[in-house]
Design an enzyme around this catalytic site. Structure first.
Site, PDB file in Angstrom:
ATOM      1  N   GLU A 263     -19.119  47.410-117.478  1.00  9.01           N
ATOM      2  CA  GLU A 263     -19.196  46.106-116.948  1.00  9.01           C
ATOM      3  C   GLU A 263     -19.370  45.009-117.897  1.00  9.01           C
ATOM      4  OE1 GLU A 263     -21.984  47.198-113.998  1.00  9.01           O
ATOM      5  OE2 GLU A 263     -20.737  48.589-112.988  1.00  9.01           O
TER       6      GLU A 263
ATOM      7  N   GLY B 282     -19.037  53.644-109.968  1.00  9.39           N
ATOM      8  CA  GLY B 282     -19.208  52.953-108.789  1.00  9.39           C
ATOM      9  C   GLY B 282     -17.761  52.909-107.877  1.00  9.39           C
TER      10      GLY B 282
ATOM     11  N   SER C 130     -20.925  57.605-110.971  1.00  6.78           N
ATOM     12  CA  SER C 130     -20.800  58.188-109.328  1.00  6.78           C
ATOM     13  C   SER C 130     -21.729  59.594-109.418  1.00  6.78           C
ATOM     14  CB  SER C 130     -19.444  58.324-108.866  1.00  6.78           C
ATOM     15  OG  SER C 130     -19.065  57.258-108.701  1.00  6.78           O
TER      16      SER C 130
HETATM   17  C1  PEP Z   1     -23.445  52.747-114.081  1.00  4.71           C
HETATM   18  O1  PEP Z   1     -23.627  51.681-113.582  1.00  4.71           O
HETATM   19  O2  PEP Z   1     -23.656  52.968-115.287  1.00  4.71           O
HETATM   20  C2  PEP Z   1     -22.968  53.902-113.092  1.00  4.71           C
HETATM   21  C3  PEP Z   1     -22.840  54.989-113.544  1.00  4.71           C
HETATM   22  O3  PEP Z   1     -22.739  53.502-111.805  1.00  4.71           O
HETATM   23  P1  PEP Z   1     -22.728  54.606-110.575  1.00  4.71           P
HETATM   24  O4  PEP Z   1     -23.641  55.561-110.616  1.00  4.71           O
HETATM   25  O5  PEP Z   1     -22.764  53.961-109.389  1.00  4.71           O
HETATM   26  O6  PEP Z   1     -21.134  54.891-110.756  1.00  4.71           O
END
Ligand code: PEP
Length: 256
Positions: free
Chosen positions: A101, A177, A217
């Site tokens: 991100e 995500g 996830s």
């Molecule tokens: C992350 O933000 O590093 C991440 C893995 O998010 P999520 O578990 O929601 O996919």
């Protein structure tokens, strides 16, 4: 996992969620759910402004606090930035660098990720260095080539002693995500590849000792299978780290 050679780490990434005043009630829910004999190091990474509250609330529950970003600069006229010295001074033990991100929304490149990892190491903070391919790269069969480049660039100038204090997090961008988890085989294949890249640079012993996490996830249901892979030494967890029961279940799943 391979506990003989390396630490298991379950780290939550709260991103820009919750507030400092929500930390105490969160920890009150989390603490009784965590396994009594801890199978791994547990970390929660929050925005810098929330770290003092996380450090205070986490002490009792043996949950370490980590930042989500750091300035590459040591100090000076960099309005809005937070330095590694400032993170270390308040007691942060870990800090995420190079999250997709930040790469995507803040234009962070591999050289910047490297600079940030180095300033953290200089102040005794463990960098959790994130790498991972996009869906386009995976579909073009470029995953390992791209991830290998990211790992090499992130570790540039870091010696074998410092490497021992680094964590790599393999996070395929398409799995973050989205609810789409990499299969255990896909995740293992890349984590094994990352270890091979590190082995080539530093040799067998240092490579064997580096913890490599999977992120994307990960949740209470899929954690056990992912964590059972020989080169996956833990998880970096976004969404599921915001729910005490789910996060505690992932910690428990590391006990294998
Ligand atoms: C992350 O933000 O590093 C991440 C893995 O998010 P999520 O578990 O929601 O996919």
């Amino acid at each position: 996992m391979n506990r003989k050679y390396r630490k298991t780490v379950i780290a939550g990434n709260w991103k820009m969620n919750l507030t400092a005043s929500e930390i105490k009630p969160f920890m009150e829910q989390l603490k009784p759910l965590l396994p009594k004999s801890r199978p791994c190091d547990v970390v929660l990474c929050t925005p810098a402004v929330m770290l003092p509250a996380m450090i205070k609330a986490g002490k009792d529950a043996k949950v370490a606090a980590g930042g989500q970003d750091v300035s590459k600069y040591e100090k000076g006229a960099y309005t809005g930035e937070v330095s590694a010295a400032q993170l270390a001074d308040i007691g942060a033990k870990y800090c995420i660098v190079g999250h997709s991100e930040r790469r995507q929304y803040h234009g962070e490149d591999d050289m910047l990720v490297n600079a940030k990892a180095r300033v953290l190491l200089a102040k005794g903070i463990v960098p959790i260095i994130c790498v991972g391919e996009s869906l386009e790269q995976r579909e073009a069969d470029l995953t390992m080539e791209y991830v290998a480049y990211q790992v090499k660039a992130a570790l540039h100038g870091i010696d074998a002693t410092q490497l021992r204090r680094c964590i790599i997090a393999y996070e395929p961008i398409w799995a973050i995500g989205t609810g789409k988890t990499a299969t255990a085989e896909q995740a293992q294949e890349v984590c094994e590849g990352i270890r091979a890249v590190i082995r080539k640079i530093y040799g067998a012993r240092p490579a064997r000792a580096v913890s490599i996490l999977y992120g994307g996830s990960m949740n209470a249901k899929n954690a056990a299978e992912l964590l059972a892979q020989p080169d996956i030494d833990g998880g970096l967890i976004g969404g599921a780290s915001l729910k005490p029961a789910d996060f505690a279940a992932i910690v428990a799943a590391s006990d294998q």
